[in-house]
Write a protein that holds these residues in place. Structure first.
Motif, mmCIF file in Angstrom:
data_model
loop_
_atom_site.group_PDB
_atom_site.id
_atom_site.type_symbol
_atom_site.label_atom_id
_atom_site.label_comp_id
_atom_site.label_asym_id
_atom_site.label_seq_id
_atom_site.Cartn_x
_atom_site.Cartn_y
_atom_site.Cartn_z
ATOM 1 N N ALA A 203 0.706 -1.077 0.079
ATOM 2 C CA ALA A 203 -0.161 -0.145 -0.099
ATOM 3 C C ALA A 203 0.925 1.159 -0.140
ATOM 4 N N THR A 204 2.071 1.244 -0.342
ATOM 5 C CA THR A 204 2.978 2.338 -0.535
ATOM 6 C C THR A 204 3.348 2.266 -2.194
ATOM 7 N N MET A 228 -2.041 -1.699 -4.038
ATOM 8 C CA MET A 228 -2.899 -0.652 -3.633
ATOM 9 C C MET A 228 -2.645 0.701 -4.576
ATOM 10 N N LYS A 229 -3.529 1.228 -5.324
ATOM 11 C CA LYS A 229 -3.034 2.370 -5.902
ATOM 12 C C LYS A 229 -3.109 3.549 -5.094
ATOM 13 N N LYS A 230 -4.057 3.574 -4.147
ATOM 14 C CA LYS A 230 -3.901 4.673 -3.062
ATOM 15 C C LYS A 230 -4.504 3.916 -1.725
ATOM 16 N N PHE A 231 -3.779 4.321 -0.708
ATOM 17 C CA PHE A 231 -4.178 3.571 0.736
ATOM 18 C C PHE A 231 -5.420 4.150 1.202
ATOM 19 N N ASP A 232 -6.095 3.142 1.901
ATOM 20 C CA ASP A 232 -7.213 3.382 2.541
ATOM 21 C C ASP A 232 -7.499 2.296 3.558
ATOM 22 N N LEU A 250 3.879 -2.175 5.573
ATOM 23 C CA LEU A 250 3.342 -0.998 5.886
ATOM 24 C C LEU A 250 4.145 -0.037 6.743
ATOM 25 N N VAL A 251 3.807 1.498 6.657
ATOM 26 C CA VAL A 251 4.497 2.287 7.538
ATOM 27 C C VAL A 251 3.766 2.336 8.696
ATOM 28 N N SER A 490 4.968 12.645 4.206
ATOM 29 C CA SER A 490 5.285 11.947 3.141
ATOM 30 C C SER A 490 4.748 10.824 2.704
ATOM 31 N N ALA A 491 4.698 10.233 1.756
ATOM 32 C CA ALA A 491 3.752 9.137 1.069
ATOM 33 C C ALA A 491 4.193 7.803 2.026
ATOM 34 N N ILE A 492 5.265 7.814 2.574
ATOM 35 C CA ILE A 492 5.701 6.813 3.320
ATOM 36 C C ILE A 492 5.640 7.133 5.033
#
Length: 514
Positions: A203-204, A228-232, A250-251, A490-492
């Motif tokens: 998911a990242t 996953m294209k975008k995390f939810d 996962l972060v 950030s994204a992560i």
């Protein structure tokens, strides 16, 4: 014929050759899916050939970068892997950067082609990109004809595999060049992780090493990757249950959001065997919650995209060490240095410096920055400076303090924001928090806090600050505390402290000080 494990135990090999082997031995097994598209190993091998041949047809030469600006997708993954097969260097670029930064990274990479998805092409339409644009949605039309084969690339261990651009809030981020030899080390060291039968849910984004350290081993060993294209958080659990996921990376902020869901316990997660985490501080209480309520091992990795030393914590096996990031990985070395460059003793704090078989070639076109990141000992051995401050306890477990650059020097005293954050986070009104250093005429620097209040919080910012300062030493006390709806990340999952400093300087928090 030797097994996959035996092949990966060899001193060197390449990921494209392993994918070719899986295409022959398990052609109909799903290699990658993103929920909309999927590729079997046979189809992945074929599209890698056709895309690699098309790269060569369009003038991309061996050792040249192939840029991608995209959210995670099967198409992006196929182009990434095709670039590696062609002997080129995969250069995925973060869509969250500004258009100017993205254009700068593409130019810096030297790519002659950039692959965009529709969502990012619209944002970059006004930018003058130093590369020909190929739309991922039109990938099928761009590919070389069916049956096309690329000219074989003779890949050497030191050849570039990928460039990862480090996150940054100003200027053009540095490109970290990782070699085939470095990646081979990442693939081969996962012999006990069970990636051969894995269903790895990610998911990242693919521009992050956080993702690649699970994405690439899954394909090397012959497992299945679910992107996953975008995390939810809720959607993540639905996908985990649907695909019967066994592995994930996962972060911490993603673990936090998943575990906070009121209906977490209704999902069947019993297929999970191997959950991992890296990239940002992972609170001991959150690790304990994951270990208690989510089946399978929980493994935390601490290391650098640049390489150096890695530490590993198998959280379920060391419940008394959850405040640490674990012990050194086999074959890795680490020392801690003081400000004068002297090695500190056991239990003392210092900057972490590491070396291992997996270290970056250097920063792309940044010789000075590469030299700054390197440390050479008296015997001439090359090490990488992690930029983090920590100490190693009596059992060999590393306790992280902070990024060296985030340490606050106030009145001549070293203040570690993580110490203050740990106290601030204990307040019942605080849902999330961070502490940064800001300039002070009296002290040089002084600590300032930011927090996201819990929904039912009754305490004011001044009350939270007073309660926190009552538990801190005189030199540590927060000069101010600001309320915010969310912390920029950030994204992560890393808190962007520079953004908070910039917002504070611009008056964004005027009137909210305690």
């Amino acid at each position: 014929m030797e097994s996959i494990a035996d092949q990966l135990a060899q001193p060197f090999g390449t990921l494209p050759d392993l994918i070719r082997r899986h295409a022959a031995e398990q052609p109909d097994k799903i290699a990658i899916t993103d929920g909309d598209d999927e590729l079997t190993y046979r189809a992945l091998d074929t599209i890698m050939d056709r895309a690699a041949a098309a790269l060569q047809r369009d003038g991309t030469v061996q050792g040249q970068a192939v840029a991608m600006v995209s959210y995670p997708s099967v198409a992006q993954a196929a182009v990434f892997l095709a670039a590696v097969r062609a002997g080129s260097i995969a250069a995925p670029i973060q869509p969250s950067a500004t258009p100017e930064q993205i254009a700068g990274m593409i130019a810096d990479s030297g790519a002659n082609l950039v692959f965009l998805d529709a969502a990012n092409a619209a944002a970059l339409a006004a930018e003058q990109l130093a590369a020909r644009v190929i739309m991922l949605e039109d990938l099928a039309a761009w590919l070389a004809p069916e049956g096309a084969q690329p000219a074989p690339a003779e890949i050497k261990p030191d050849d570039g595999f990928n460039i990862i651009y480090s996150s940054g809030t100003t200027g053009i981020p540095k490109g970290i060049v990782q070699s085939h030899a470095m990646r081979w080390q990442h693939l081969s060291r996962n012999s006990g992780a069970g990636f051969d039968t894995a269903v790895t849910l990610l998911a990242t984004p693919l521009y992050s090493n956080t993702t690649l350290v699970s994405f690439l081993p899954t394909l090397a060993w012959g497992g299945t990757v679910v992107l996953m294209k975008k995390f939810d958080a809720h959607r993540y659990l639905e996908l985990a249950q649907h695909y019967r996921a066994t592995h994930t990376m996962l972060v911490p902020v993603q673990y936090q959001r998943i575990m906070a869901l009121p209906d977490f316990d209704r999902f069947d997660l019993t297929t999970f065997r191997f959950k991992t985490c890296t990239s940002a501080p992972f609170k001991a209480e959150l690790k304990r919650d994951v270990v208690t309520r989510w089946p399978g091992k929980l493994v935390e990795y601490y290391g650098m995209t640049e390489g150096g030393a890695s530490f590993i914590l198998v959280a379920d096996e060391h419940p008394d060490k959850l405040h640490t990031v674990g012990k050194l990985s086999p074959g890795h070395e680490a020392i801690l240095l003081d400000d004068e460059g002297n090695e500190v003793g056991p239990g003392e704090m210092g900057e972490i410096v590491g070396r291992s078989p997996a270290m970056m070639n250097g920063y792309h076109k940044r010789e000075g920055a590469t030299r700054d990141a390197e440390y050479y000992d008296a015997d001439g051995n090359r090490w990488i400076r992690h930029g983090d401050v920590g100490r190693i306890d009596e059992d060999g477990f590393l306790i992280l303090m902070d990024r060296k650059k985030d340490m606050i020097i106030s009145g001549g005293f070293n203040i570690y924001p993580s110490d203050l954050e740990a106290v601030l986070a204990q307040h019942p009104a605080v849902a999330d928090c961070t502490v940064v250093g800001v300039p002070s005429d009296d002290w040089g620097e002084t600590p300032v806090g930011f927090y996201v209040p819990r929904g039912d919080a009754q305490a004011s910012a001044e009350e939270v600050r007073a309660a926190t300062n009552a538990k801190l030493g005189k030199t540590q006390r927060l000069a101010a505390l600001y309320v915010t709806d969310e912390l920029p990340r950030s994204a992560i999952g890393k808190v962007l402290k520079r953004e908070l400093r910039d917002q504070l300087a611009a008056g964004r928090f005027g009137g909210t000080a305690a």
